[in-house]
Each structure stands twice: as C-alpha cells, then as structure tokens.
Design an enzyme around this catalytic site. Structure first.
Site, PDB file in Angstrom:
ATOM      1  N   ARG A 246    -105.182 -11.487  16.125  1.00  0.00           N
ATOM      2  CA  ARG A 246    -105.616 -12.875  15.929  1.00  0.00           C
ATOM      3  C   ARG A 246    -105.327 -13.344  14.510  1.00  0.00           C
ATOM      4  O   ARG A 246    -104.980 -14.517  14.286  1.00  0.00           O
ATOM      5  CB  ARG A 246    -107.106 -13.001  16.241  1.00  0.00           C
ATOM      6  CG  ARG A 246    -107.390 -12.907  17.747  1.00  0.00           C
ATOM      7  CD  ARG A 246    -108.847 -12.617  18.003  1.00  0.00           C
ATOM      8  NE  ARG A 246    -109.231 -12.694  19.411  1.00  0.00           N
ATOM      9  CZ  ARG A 246    -109.056 -11.719  20.299  1.00  0.00           C
ATOM     10  NH1 ARG A 246    -108.477 -10.576  19.942  1.00  0.00           N
ATOM     11  NH2 ARG A 246    -109.454 -11.854  21.556  1.00  0.00           N
TER      12      ARG A 246
ATOM     13  N   ASP B 100    -113.210  -0.794  26.415  1.00  0.00           N
ATOM     14  CA  ASP B 100    -112.089   0.062  25.994  1.00  0.00           C
ATOM     15  C   ASP B 100    -112.512   1.508  25.747  1.00  0.00           C
ATOM     16  O   ASP B 100    -111.672   2.352  25.438  1.00  0.00           O
ATOM     17  CB  ASP B 100    -111.465  -0.510  24.713  1.00  0.00           C
ATOM     18  CG  ASP B 100    -110.745  -1.831  24.981  1.00  0.00           C
ATOM     19  OD1 ASP B 100    -110.308  -2.057  26.132  1.00  0.00           O
ATOM     20  OD2 ASP B 100    -110.633  -2.639  24.045  1.00  0.00           O
TER      21      ASP B 100
ATOM     22  N   ARG C 187    -105.290   5.434  25.009  1.00  0.00           N
ATOM     23  CA  ARG C 187    -106.689   5.882  24.996  1.00  0.00           C
ATOM     24  C   ARG C 187    -106.903   7.084  25.916  1.00  0.00           C
ATOM     25  O   ARG C 187    -107.809   7.888  25.689  1.00  0.00           O
ATOM     26  CB  ARG C 187    -107.613   4.727  25.385  1.00  0.00           C
ATOM     27  CG  ARG C 187    -107.503   3.542  24.419  1.00  0.00           C
ATOM     28  CD  ARG C 187    -108.731   2.662  24.446  1.00  0.00           C
ATOM     29  NE  ARG C 187    -108.471   1.321  23.957  1.00  0.00           N
ATOM     30  CZ  ARG C 187    -108.327   0.978  22.677  1.00  0.00           C
ATOM     31  NH1 ARG C 187    -108.420   1.889  21.737  1.00  0.00           N
ATOM     32  NH2 ARG C 187    -108.101  -0.271  22.332  1.00  0.00           N
TER      33      ARG C 187
ATOM     34  N   LYS D   6    -107.626  -3.729  16.118  1.00  0.00           N
ATOM     35  CA  LYS D   6    -106.451  -4.277  16.818  1.00  0.00           C
ATOM     36  C   LYS D   6    -106.691  -5.728  17.216  1.00  0.00           C
ATOM     37  O   LYS D   6    -105.832  -6.587  16.998  1.00  0.00           O
ATOM     38  CB  LYS D   6    -106.178  -3.396  18.049  1.00  0.00           C
ATOM     39  CG  LYS D   6    -104.984  -3.803  18.872  1.00  0.00           C
ATOM     40  CD  LYS D   6    -104.383  -2.624  19.596  1.00  0.00           C
ATOM     41  CE  LYS D   6    -105.213  -2.071  20.727  1.00  0.00           C
ATOM     42  NZ  LYS D   6    -105.118  -2.857  21.964  1.00  0.00           N
TER      43      LYS D   6
ATOM     44  N   GLY E 250    -101.460  -6.330  25.905  1.00  0.00           N
ATOM     45  CA  GLY E 250    -102.040  -7.376  26.742  1.00  0.00           C
ATOM     46  C   GLY E 250    -102.596  -8.501  25.895  1.00  0.00           C
ATOM     47  O   GLY E 250    -102.456  -9.686  26.235  1.00  0.00           O
TER      48      GLY E 250
END
Ligand code: S3P
Length: 436
Positions: free
Chosen positions: A30, A319, A391, A25, A98
């Site tokens: 990016r 994460d 998650r 992700k 985010g």
C-alpha cells in the site's frame, strides 16, 4: 519462478536470541501504491524487500513512477498524482501477489488507458470475481479468464460511479480495491464488511491526506480527492513473526525476542489462539511506529494444549493457519478449526496442503470444507510438498524441528515472496535447516 529449492529440516538447538523481522507485506504494497498516486515525494522506511512487494513497485515504475532504492529497506517514491499514471503496452506482472493484483485492479479500472494484469501459476488460479464484481457495478470493464481467473484485461476510459457495497467475504483486498476505485468515482463509495478486516488502506489513505471515514467494518470516502505525499514507516510483519512465535513455543528450551513487531489488532488473532493453547508470549516495549502499535514479543517454550479455535478469530489470523496447524500438531489433545473456507483460495489450498503434509508426517488430520481437526502425535520424518506456497514451506520447516527424522520440504523458493532470508534467520536462532 524458475529456481527449484528444497529444504531439509531437522531438530536443531533450542531457539535463542533477538530477531528483527522484515517489514509488513500488506503495508509495503500500500505504501508504494499510495505514494505513487500522491502529489510529491514520499519516503518509505522498513519496506519489505520481498518478491511480492518488488513486483508492485516494478509495476508502478512501468506506469511512469520514479522510485529510488537508497537501501534494501528504503524507497523514495516520486508520486505522479492521482491522474498521472501512464499506460503500459505489455502485461503487468504481479508475480505471486494477490494483494498486488486485487488492489491494482481498483486503481487501473479508473484510468484512461487499458491494462492487463498477470500473475504466476498460483495467482493465476485465484478467484478475481470478488473484485471484478463490485468494480463492474461501479462501471469498470474488466475481462477475466473462464471462472473469473487472471489475467485481468482492464479497459480504461470508463467513468466510475460511487457504490454502497457489502462484501460477500471478509477481505481487506476487495475492500481496498473498491475504495481505491472510489477515489476516482463520481460521488460517495461506502464499503461494509461481514467481519472487520485489516484497515491499512483506510489508515494510510488518511495519512496521505484523503478525507475518509472509517470504523471497524465500515469505510466511506468521496471521489475526486487528491493524495498528498507523506513518509511511511513500515512495522515488522506479524505474519512473518508468527513462524518464530510457534517455533519457540514448540521447541523445548527456547526463548526468543522478536523486536518491534506490528500488532494491528486485525492481524493478531494467532496471539490470542496461541495464548488459549497455553503459549508463553509477552509484549514489552509497547510503542507506536508509523501510526501502528508495535511491541517486542518475548516467547518462551511452553506445553501447548489443543483448542477449538474461536471462529471470531479467523479473519484476524487468516494468514497464520499454516503455522497454527504445526502448533496444533505439537499440542496435547486435538485442535478444531472451523469457518476458515477462505484458506482454500490462498497461495495454495492451505487446508488441503497442511492436512496432506501433516498426514505424510504420520498425523491424523480430519478435513472439512471449512476447517480441520488436527490430532497431535509424534512427527515422523518424510517429504512434504509446499505447492510453492511460502507459508506452507516455513510451517514445515518448524515441523521439522520436532520431527523424529529429517523432513524434506519441497519447492520453497516462494518464501522469498514474503520473507527473504527466513532460512538464514532461522538457522541463526537454532533451527536445523539446510538446502536439500
Ligand atoms: C491482505 C489481505 C488478506 C491476506 C493477504 C493480505 C491485504 O487477503 O490473506 O495475505 O494486504 O489486504 P484477503 O483480502 O483475500 O482476505
């Protein structure tokens, strides 16, 4: 997100087989952004076709970038150059992401036009002062809601100045926002981190031809540079692989091979933590993909023991704590987590939601402001609320594989933000997992 989906998770069979995990992700966001800002056409392979990364791609399309989708995991981005974006009259919707919102804040603060960044209910509750603070110091004009929350109203036409900035929290998103604004600023921008975080922005800006110096914890670039199109190969997302690493570790008889998973050292803290707990995870076929280390991960069931998670690992597994909590719940002896207050401002308050969920399955979890002690035990059935956090949902799907009665996991549609097809892949490997 309108559709409400719940899962029923219960023990299936031992987990077996070879799995391909979707693209990373962080790298996918990016790749779209930098390709959009580059001169020329970039091909992206292994793109994560998730809601978060699709939202970022859709925003750049709204800003005038042509993006083709030859297949689900490919994008062809026709870059418009660093100064080629065009403004949008309506708000730009980052969805749940985010990363999308914070990195875009850095790019949009430097444009000649105004922009408004909005997000879903979860993102609308996440702190943005950590980016608007340093960007304002560079000369940006950004208004937030009360308490520094989204939407972000960004006023264009500001001349930005380079900055020498030390981050208050270890955050790759904040570092990246400042560096992206720095590309447009007068002079040099330098960022220091309290602990090194994932360096995809630095590596990828270099791959797109930027002159950037970086070492763990520091990055420096000068403004006024252009980016040059390049092709990006996105590795499989370690954070998605993490759910299968934990699941195969805790379900007796399991043996899974996860193909070519990205092993950037700033992402693999969970591997170290699970190995401390006694997990049996081997790395085979080490290679490099798009400049990133990858390897097949071969994971076999092993009895786990509780540990004190070393605080130094926290940023490298930020994460992965929801999955770690489930490993801890299935271990022998308590596991202690400290120094992880950032978990309270993720897609949900992950310390609170994991503690509440495990408690409702019969475990004792002692929560502290920056961590928790998880006391393992027999997991009962029951219902847990994922608070729309992808998650959390996937972690309780794993807990269900070890529970004595079915676990109903509420509100799981958000899994599509980072891991579309998780339930299908999990069922194929042996999970007991149905729509409720
Ligand atoms: C990310 C950075 C981390 C991580 C998030 C992705 C990124 O957030 O939790 O899932 O792509 O830069 P923070 O920067 O808030 O630590």
């Amino acid at each position: 997100m309108t559709q409400k989906i719940d899962w029923l998770a219960s023990p299936g069979t031992p987990l077996r087989g070879e799995l391909s995990i979707p693209g990373d992700k962080s790298v996918s966001h990016r790749a779209i952004m930098f390709a959009a800002l580059a001169d020329g056409t970039s091909h992206i392979d292994g793109f994560l076709e998730g809601e978060d990364t699709r939202a970022t791609a859709a925003i750049f399309q709204r800003l005038g970038v042509r993006i083709e989708t030859p297949s689900a995991s490919q994008r062809i981005v026709h870059g418009v150059g660093i100064d080629g974006l065009r403004g949008s009259d309506s708000p730009l919707d980052c969805g749940n992401a985010g990363t999308g919102m914070r990195l875009l804040a850095g790019v949009l603060a430097a444009q000649s036009f105004d922009s408004v960044l909005v997000g879903d209910a979860s993102l609308s509750g996440r702190p943005m002062r950590r980016v608007t603070g340093p960007l304002s110091k560079m000369g940006a004009r950004i208004e937030t809601e009360e308490g520094g929350l989204p939407p972000l109203r960004i006023h264009g036409g500001q001349a930005l100045q380079g900055i020498d900035y030390t981050l208050e929290v270890a955050s790759a998103q904040v570092k990246s926002a400042v560096l992206l604004a720095g590309l447009y600023a007068q002079g040099e921008t330098v960022v220091h981190e309290p602990h090194p975080t994932r360096d995809y922005t630095e590596r990828m800006l270099a791959a797109f031809g930027a002159d950037i110096e970086f070492s763990p914890g520091h990055a420096r670039l000068r403004g006024g540079q252009r980016l040059r199109a390049t092709d990006v190969v996105v590795p499989a997302d370690f954070s998605s692989a993490a759910f299968f690493l934990v699941a195969a570790s805790v379900v007796p008889g399991s043996e899974l091979r996860l193909r070519a998973v990205g092993l950037n050292p700033r992402r693999t803290g969970l591997l170290s933590a699970l190995r401390l707990m006694g997990a049996d995870i081997r790395e085979e076929n080490r290679a490099e993909q798009g400049g990133e280390p990858v390897a097949d991960l071969l994971v076999r069931h092993a009895p786990l023991r509780g540990v004190e998670v070393p605080e130094a690992l926290v940023p490298d597994m930020i994460d992965e704590f929801p999955a770690l909590f489930v490993a801890a719940a299935c271990a022998e002896g308590p596991t202690v987590v400290r120094g992880a207050a950032e978990l309270r401002v993720k897609e949900s308050d992950r310390l609170g939601t994991m503690a509440a969920g495990l408690r409702s399955l019969g475990l004792q979890v002692d929560e502290t402001p920056d961590g928790a002690t998880i006391h393992p035990g027999a997991l009962q059935g029951g219902g847990i609320d994922s608070h729309g956090d992808h998650r959390i949902a996937m972690s309780f799907a794993i807990a269900g594989q070890r529970a004595q009665a079915p676990v109903k996991v509420g509100d799981v549609a958000n899994v599509a933000t980072s891991f579309p097809g998780f339930d299908r892949l999990a069922r194929g490997a042996g999970f007991g997992l149905q729509n409720a």
